[in-house]
Write a protein that holds these residues in place. Structure first.
Motif, PDB file in Angstrom:
ATOM      1  N   SER A  69      18.862  15.821   3.628  1.00  0.00           N
ATOM      2  CA  SER A  69      19.838  14.934   2.996  1.00  0.00           C
ATOM      3  C   SER A  69      19.602  14.850   1.484  1.00  0.00           C
ATOM      4  O   SER A  69      20.559  14.908   0.692  1.00  0.00           O
ATOM      5  N   LYS A  70      18.340  14.753   1.078  1.00  0.00           N
ATOM      6  CA  LYS A  70      18.009  14.668  -0.340  1.00  0.00           C
ATOM      7  C   LYS A  70      18.365  15.961  -1.066  1.00  0.00           C
ATOM      8  O   LYS A  70      18.846  15.933  -2.214  1.00  0.00           O
ATOM      9  N   SER A  71      18.155  17.105  -0.416  1.00  0.00           N
ATOM     10  CA  SER A  71      18.451  18.397  -1.029  1.00  0.00           C
ATOM     11  C   SER A  71      19.946  18.605  -1.230  1.00  0.00           C
ATOM     12  O   SER A  71      20.364  19.338  -2.133  1.00  0.00           O
ATOM     13  N   LEU A  72      20.762  17.981  -0.378  1.00  0.00           N
ATOM     14  CA  LEU A  72      22.217  18.146  -0.455  1.00  0.00           C
ATOM     15  C   LEU A  72      22.889  17.072  -1.300  1.00  0.00           C
ATOM     16  O   LEU A  72      24.022  17.267  -1.764  1.00  0.00           O
ATOM     17  N   ASN A  73      22.225  15.961  -1.505  1.00  0.00           N
ATOM     18  CA  ASN A  73      22.843  14.812  -2.163  1.00  0.00           C
ATOM     19  C   ASN A  73      23.290  15.149  -3.589  1.00  0.00           C
ATOM     20  O   ASN A  73      22.536  15.707  -4.381  1.00  0.00           O
ATOM     21  N   GLY A  74      24.540  14.804  -3.895  1.00  0.00           N
ATOM     22  CA  GLY A  74      25.075  15.020  -5.229  1.00  0.00           C
ATOM     23  C   GLY A  74      25.517  16.437  -5.505  1.00  0.00           C
ATOM     24  O   GLY A  74      25.929  16.753  -6.627  1.00  0.00           O
ATOM     25  N   LYS A  75      25.447  17.321  -4.498  1.00  0.00           N
ATOM     26  CA  LYS A  75      25.794  18.727  -4.710  1.00  0.00           C
ATOM     27  C   LYS A  75      27.056  19.104  -3.937  1.00  0.00           C
ATOM     28  O   LYS A  75      27.378  18.502  -2.915  1.00  0.00           O
ATOM     29  N   LYS A  76      27.739  20.105  -4.451  1.00  0.00           N
ATOM     30  CA  LYS A  76      28.887  20.674  -3.731  1.00  0.00           C
ATOM     31  C   LYS A  76      28.329  21.746  -2.803  1.00  0.00           C
ATOM     32  O   LYS A  76      27.976  22.842  -3.237  1.00  0.00           O
ATOM     33  N   TYR A  77      28.227  21.418  -1.532  1.00  0.00           N
ATOM     34  CA  TYR A  77      27.515  22.288  -0.604  1.00  0.00           C
ATOM     35  C   TYR A  77      28.430  22.821   0.503  1.00  0.00           C
ATOM     36  O   TYR A  77      29.451  22.232   0.828  1.00  0.00           O
ATOM     37  N   LEU A  78      28.009  23.959   1.047  1.00  0.00           N
ATOM     38  CA  LEU A  78      28.604  24.490   2.275  1.00  0.00           C
ATOM     39  C   LEU A  78      27.481  24.655   3.291  1.00  0.00           C
ATOM     40  O   LEU A  78      26.503  25.359   3.039  1.00  0.00           O
ATOM     41  N   VAL A  79      27.609  23.990   4.426  1.00  0.00           N
ATOM     42  CA  VAL A  79      26.636  24.106   5.515  1.00  0.00           C
ATOM     43  C   VAL A  79      27.341  24.710   6.721  1.00  0.00           C
ATOM     44  O   VAL A  79      28.414  24.238   7.123  1.00  0.00           O
ATOM     45  N   VAL A  80      26.767  25.758   7.282  1.00  0.00           N
ATOM     46  CA  VAL A  80      27.285  26.363   8.502  1.00  0.00           C
ATOM     47  C   VAL A  80      26.378  25.980   9.663  1.00  0.00           C
ATOM     48  O   VAL A  80      25.163  26.199   9.606  1.00  0.00           O
ATOM     49  N   LEU A  81      26.961  25.395  10.700  1.00  0.00           N
ATOM     50  CA  LEU A  81      26.259  25.118  11.952  1.00  0.00           C
ATOM     51  C   LEU A  81      26.842  26.051  12.998  1.00  0.00           C
ATOM     52  O   LEU A  81      27.959  25.852  13.482  1.00  0.00           O
ATOM     53  N   ASP A  82      26.102  27.063  13.331  1.00  0.00           N
ATOM     54  CA  ASP A  82      26.596  28.126  14.212  1.00  0.00           C
ATOM     55  C   ASP A  82      26.222  27.854  15.664  1.00  0.00           C
ATOM     56  O   ASP A  82      25.105  27.418  15.956  1.00  0.00           O
ATOM     57  N   ASP A  83      27.156  28.114  16.550  1.00  0.00           N
ATOM     58  CA  ASP A  83      26.903  28.069  17.989  1.00  0.00           C
ATOM     59  C   ASP A  83      26.513  26.668  18.468  1.00  0.00           C
ATOM     60  O   ASP A  83      25.463  26.470  19.085  1.00  0.00           O
ATOM     61  N   VAL A  84      27.367  25.690  18.173  1.00  0.00           N
ATOM     62  CA  VAL A  84      27.159  24.316  18.645  1.00  0.00           C
ATOM     63  C   VAL A  84      27.727  24.204  20.052  1.00  0.00           C
ATOM     64  O   VAL A  84      28.934  24.365  20.246  1.00  0.00           O
TER      65      VAL A  84
END
Length: 647
Positions: A69-84
């Protein structure tokens, strides 16, 4: 259905140049059916904090969640969650993603409509459909012929084979991989066509027929390679497998057969044969390449599709002609970890794999009538001292943070990977005549007693990471490791004796790869006796790198790959080479250097074909040799691209 191409499409999006420009911060995690929130958070951190990830392993699930959460906070991010696979998995992960209105996006792939619905997507779901006849033929044609044309007489039967796969990409690619290995004749292709099962995607048992198609490709493998493929079933679902480990496991299990050559030519090393086996599996589309090495040629990590993993497990549990299981896979699961015992009944040996940090109960997972030849702790660790007498057949050991025991008692040991040696006296390796690979993630002091020095370690191929001290220097100078191909040194200025080791490097006539890890110190490179046959050098943690050091590196005649990692430079402008320097360099990588300008004289790096820069935020200019590489000039942070002088 599995095999429609959900992950492939997500990868295309994730790796596209347009997406990289839109999202400077990207992370990927595979959730899978065997869901563990902790493993998902670790995968995300591996993308977000690659340079420090190895120190995150011991963190709790909540700590890892907060770090993501801290690493992503304040950033424009794309996270892929594959095979949920289910909604509960999504609910257990989603709270780590900050909603900071900076344009962060999450991309899910799933086979389950309910997961898509509960994810509260603001965009329409994209449902993948089966390929039509023309798309099927195009994919089949590309896999079999690449850029060449299909002979007219083979096209009708080729189209029929492609259509028999009913538009499922995985089935098409797998069948095409089989066809590509056969003779290009109508008779050979007709034989394949007649053996393929007829099925319809509307049938209730379509997944079983799909498995028959995959098994058809497995049956076509040479017998010597079948156990190598089945062994992939011991790894967790969607696991990114290090090829280095995989090939050494094959060796420990005795799967790699030596190749006979003429007397005038030395036989290839087992590691090289293993590379050939893996290439064959990749060519047949049974194994997927995840990452390639920095030279773009060899495979660094790989994985298999879920359906192929199911095939590995089902085939392993089938009895052979003697009514015994040739390879027997069993899984013992709990939350976040499981153990897998792989037994070869014919030789009464077994391998033990433990995933997760819960090692309670070991070694009760080991069959009583088996001799252990592989111990693979992916995350946890255990004190093996009390079991040494029972591990005389152990050939492969992968273990985490642990007290170092008397390694020299493991007489059959070929491969040893560990995280840390906490024994201040060092690690005794004398007498390990069969040892081929020793790796400690943090520098370890190597010890060899007087009796052990008499017998050189002829089989040792790689040694990483060991302290550069006077003892090691003496061993190198006396030719104790005559066939070493890779060496990783940990250099600490406080030891005060690194110079002896570095002056003895020229004695390693077979050395191809050298890694120097400086512990916030520096040794001028012109004082190091680099072997002339080196093809790859990696420097990390250094201080005050300068142009004279680059000239020293540029004088190594065989150097093809140079990586400079997480160090500092003495000069704001670093001259990468004079005319004629780096004559064979093909790949140049910089990661985390505080440098503003790189220059190089005309005629330097004449064979350079790829340059990569990670986290070099101050970099403003690169040499024209690199500017001319076009798409092979790569940056990890696209917001610094516009600041570079490329014209």
């Amino acid at each position: 259905m599995g095999g429609l191409g959900k992950t492939t499409l997500a990868r295309k999006v994730y790796n596209s140049d347009e997406v990289k420009k839109l999202f400077p911060c990207r992370a990927w995690a595979t959730v899978s059916k065997e869901y563990s929130a902790k493993e998902v958070f670790k995968s995300l951190l591996k993308c977000l904090k690659p340079s420090t990830f190895q120190y995150e392993d011991s963190s709790s699930e909540e700590e890892l969640k907060q770090k993501v959460s801290k690493s992503l906070n304040g950033k424009k991010y794309l996270v892929v969650l594959d095979d949920v696979w289910d909604a509960e998995a999504w609910r257990g992960i989603k709270n780590c993603f900050p909603e900071n209105n900076n344009g962060g996006m999450i991309l899910l792939t799933t086979r389950n409509d309910r997961v898509a619905n509960v994810s509260e997507s603001k965009e329409p779901h994209h449902n993948l459909s089966f390929m039509d006849k023309e798309e099927s033929w195009e994919l089949f044609h590309n896999e079999v012929f690449s850029r060449k044309n299909c002979p007219p007489e083979l096209e009708p039967i080729g189209r029929s084979i492609a259509e028999s796969c009913k538009g499922l990409p995985l089935a098409i690619k797998t069948t095409a991989g089989l066809v590509a290995k056969r003779e290009r004749s109508e008779d050979a292709w007709e034989e394949i066509m007649n053996l393929l099962p007829y099925w319809s995607v509307a049938e209730e048992d379509s997944s079983e027929v799909m498995m028959e198609i995959l098994k058809f490709s497995y049956d076509d493998l040479p017998n010597k390679m079948k156990p190598c493929f089945l062994y992939l079933g011991v790894f967790p679902e969607d696991e990114e497998i290090r090829v280095r480990d995989l090939i050494r496991l094959w060796m420990a299990e005795g799967f790699i057969e030596p190749i006979q050559t003429g007397r005038s030519k030395a036989p290839p090393q087992p590691e090289d044969i293993g590379e050939q086996y893996l290439k064959e599996l990749v060519d047949r589309n049974l194994v997927q390449v995840v990452k390639r090495r920095s030279d773009g040629k060899g495979v660094k990590t790989c994985q298999i599709h879920d359906l192929f993993r199911d095939l590995c497990i089902s085939e392993s549990n089938k009895p052979d002609n003697n009514g015994k299981n040739a390879r027997q896979l069993s899984f013992l699961s709990n939350i976040g970890s499981y153990a897998c015992a792989v037994t070869c009944s014919q030789s009464s040996t077994c391998a033990l794999f433990v995933y997760g940090d819960d090692t309670e109960g070991w070694p009760h997972h080991t069959p009583e009538d088996c001799r252990v030849n592989v111990i693979y702790f992916a995350d946890g660790s255990i004190n093996l001292n009390e079991y040494l007498k029972e591990l005389k057949m152990l050939r492969f050991l992968n273990i985490g943070f642990a007290d170092i025991f008397e390694l020299c008692k493991l007489e059959s040991l070929e491969t040893c990977h560990m995280m840390l040696n906490v024994n201040e006296k060092g690690l005794s390796i004398g007498g390990l005549k069969r040892l081929r690979h020793l790796r400690s993630e943090l520098g370890v002091n190597i010890l060899v007693d007087e009796e052990g020095v008499k017998d050189k370690m002829q089989n040792l191929q790689s040694l990483c990471f060991v302290s550069a001290n006077s003892i090691l220097g003496s061993l190198l100078g006396n030719g104790f490791f005559p066939n070493l191909r890779k060496l990783g040194l940990s250099i600490d200025k406080e030891q005060g004796s690194a110079e002896e080791s570095l002056r003895s490097l020229h004695c390693l006539h077979n050395l191809r790869k050298l890694v120097l890890r400086f512990q916030e110190c520096w040794v001028p490179l012109d004082g190091i006796a680099f072997p002339s046959n080196l093809i790859k050098i990696t420097l990390s943690g250094f201080k005050d790198l300068n142009s004279n050091d680059m000239n020293t590196l540029g004088s190594i005649p065989s150097l093809q790959i140079l990586k400079l990692m997480h160090g500092s430079c003495e000069e704001e402008t670093l001259n990468c080479g004079t005319a004629g320097s780096f004559p064979r360099l093909q790949v140049f990588v910089m990661d985390g250097l505080n440098i503003q300008c790189l220059t190089a004289e005309e005629g330097a790096m004449p064979r350079l074909r790829r340059a990569v820069f990670y986290n070099c935020h101050d970099l403003k200019e690169v040499p024209k040799q690199m500017r001319s590489l076009g798409s092979n000039l790569e940056f990890s942070e696209y917001d610094i691209y516009g600041g570079l002088s490329l014209g």
